[in-house]
Design an enzyme around this catalytic site. Structure first.
Site, short mmCIF file in Angstrom:
data_model
loop_
_atom_site.label_atom_id
_atom_site.label_comp_id
_atom_site.label_asym_id
_atom_site.label_seq_id
_atom_site.Cartn_x
_atom_site.Cartn_y
_atom_site.Cartn_z
CD GLU A 37 81.53 -34.30 136.57
OE1 GLU A 37 81.47 -35.46 136.68
OE2 GLU A 37 80.80 -33.58 137.46
NE ARG A 81 78.07 -28.77 129.54
CZ ARG A 81 78.00 -29.35 130.72
NH1 ARG A 81 77.62 -30.74 130.81
NH2 ARG A 81 78.70 -28.82 131.73
CG ASN A 118 76.75 -31.93 134.08
OD1 ASN A 118 77.83 -31.69 133.52
ND2 ASN A 118 76.78 -31.80 135.36
CD GLU A 176 78.52 -23.81 134.44
OE1 GLU A 176 78.72 -23.56 135.61
OE2 GLU A 176 78.98 -24.84 133.87
CG ASN A 226 77.09 -32.18 138.90
OD1 ASN A 226 77.60 -32.99 138.33
ND2 ASN A 226 77.33 -30.74 139.06
CG ASP A 230 80.49 -31.30 140.22
OD1 ASP A 230 80.07 -32.08 139.47
OD2 ASP A 230 81.49 -30.34 139.74
#
Length: 287
Positions: A15, A97, A99, A118, A147, A197
């Site tokens: 990512e 957490r 992202n 999730e 995201n 995303d």
């Protein structure tokens, strides 16, 4: 459009790619692999640093080093691997957490949270803003999977993706004080395609959105109309960023989580394409 494999690896959740113009390298993360990567296109070498904590995104720091949006909040990361906690974010909840994230032009680092589970309750996350004085502001609540985020070239709009909504939303943005208002939907991604995303905005204001489960990055005009697609040999395309000396290389991360090597041997790898667009200069954290 063709893409090329530039780093073959099995990142669990690759990512957050961001170009570092000071070093001429691409920095990217493996979120649940707890690692920060630095790819040098001049040598073809990719250096992996184990940071000992899940990390959703990084930003280049104007004063040197990096800033991480980590599992417990924002941390600095030096070249030798040493870290300092800059601001805790939901650190008392091990089920959450941080992202994806990115800096605006005034050097504020925006990153959001999501639940590790999730498949559990939705809307538990929040989009936060780390200001240069290291204070943290909660900007958007009720987020499920915080995201992709980026800004229009004139800094009047901020784009934001909450993946489970399958939307790219847009806010009016005030660069001076970092305020966002008037949220509305710009793009809706069909369920048959996948989940939006990570994303990036090019110098012309077009949007490039990585689609998780869709093996693609979709190119959109500022009005939300589709202009094209770049396809990849992996299903979990996760994020994208422009880089290179001319800002024309589109780097795309992917994830190997839940996919066997037999099924997708290149899942979790880093890819590159030349779609003809030019990226914006990346922003650094000013703190």
């Amino acid at each position: 459009m063709e893409s090329e494999l530039v780093v073959r690896t099995r990142a669990e959740v690759g990512e957050g790619p961001i170009w570092d113009p000071g070093t001429g390298t691409l920095v990217w993360v493996d979120i649940t692999g707890s690692a920060v990567h630095r790819f040098d296109p001049a040598t073809g070498q990719d250096q992996r640093m184990d940071v000992g904590i899940d990390v959703g995104a990084v930003a280049v720091r104007a004063s040197g080093g990096l800033v991480m949006a980590a599992a417990d909040g924002f941390r600095s990361l030096e070249a030798d691997g040493s870290q300092t906690v800059l601001a805790e974010v939901e650190a008392d909840d091990p089920g959450m957490r941080m992202n994806d994230g990115k800096c605006d032009r005034h050097g504020r680092f925006w990153a959001g949270t999501m639940a590790y589970d999730e498949a559990g309750p939705t809307g538990l996350g929040t989009l936060y803003r780390l200001d240069p004085d290291l204070s943290v502001q909660a900007m958007v609540d009720g987020v499920s999977i915080s995201n992709g985020i980026d800004w229009s070239p004139d800094d009047r709009l901020m784009y934001f993706i909450d993946s489970l909504t399958r939307r790219v939303d847009v806010f009016d943005f005030d660069l001076d004080d970092g305020a966002i208002t008037n949220r509305r939907t710009l793009i809706e991604v069909d369920a048959s395609v996948g989940f939006p995303d990570g994303m990036t905005v090019d110098a012309d204001g077009d949007l490039w959105v990585a689609v998780w489960g869709g093996s693609r990055v979709v190119h959109y005009a500022p009005d939300g109309s589709e202009r094209g697609t770049v396809r990849f040999p992996v299903s979990q395309t996760s994020s994208c960023a422009f880089g290179g000396a001319d800002a024309r290389d589109l780097y795309v991360t992917s994830a190997a989580r839940g996919i066997s090597e037999d099924a997708e041997p290149e899942a979790g790898s880093l890819f590159r394409a030349r779609p003809g667009a030019v990226g914006q200069a990346p922003n650094s954290f000013a703190g």
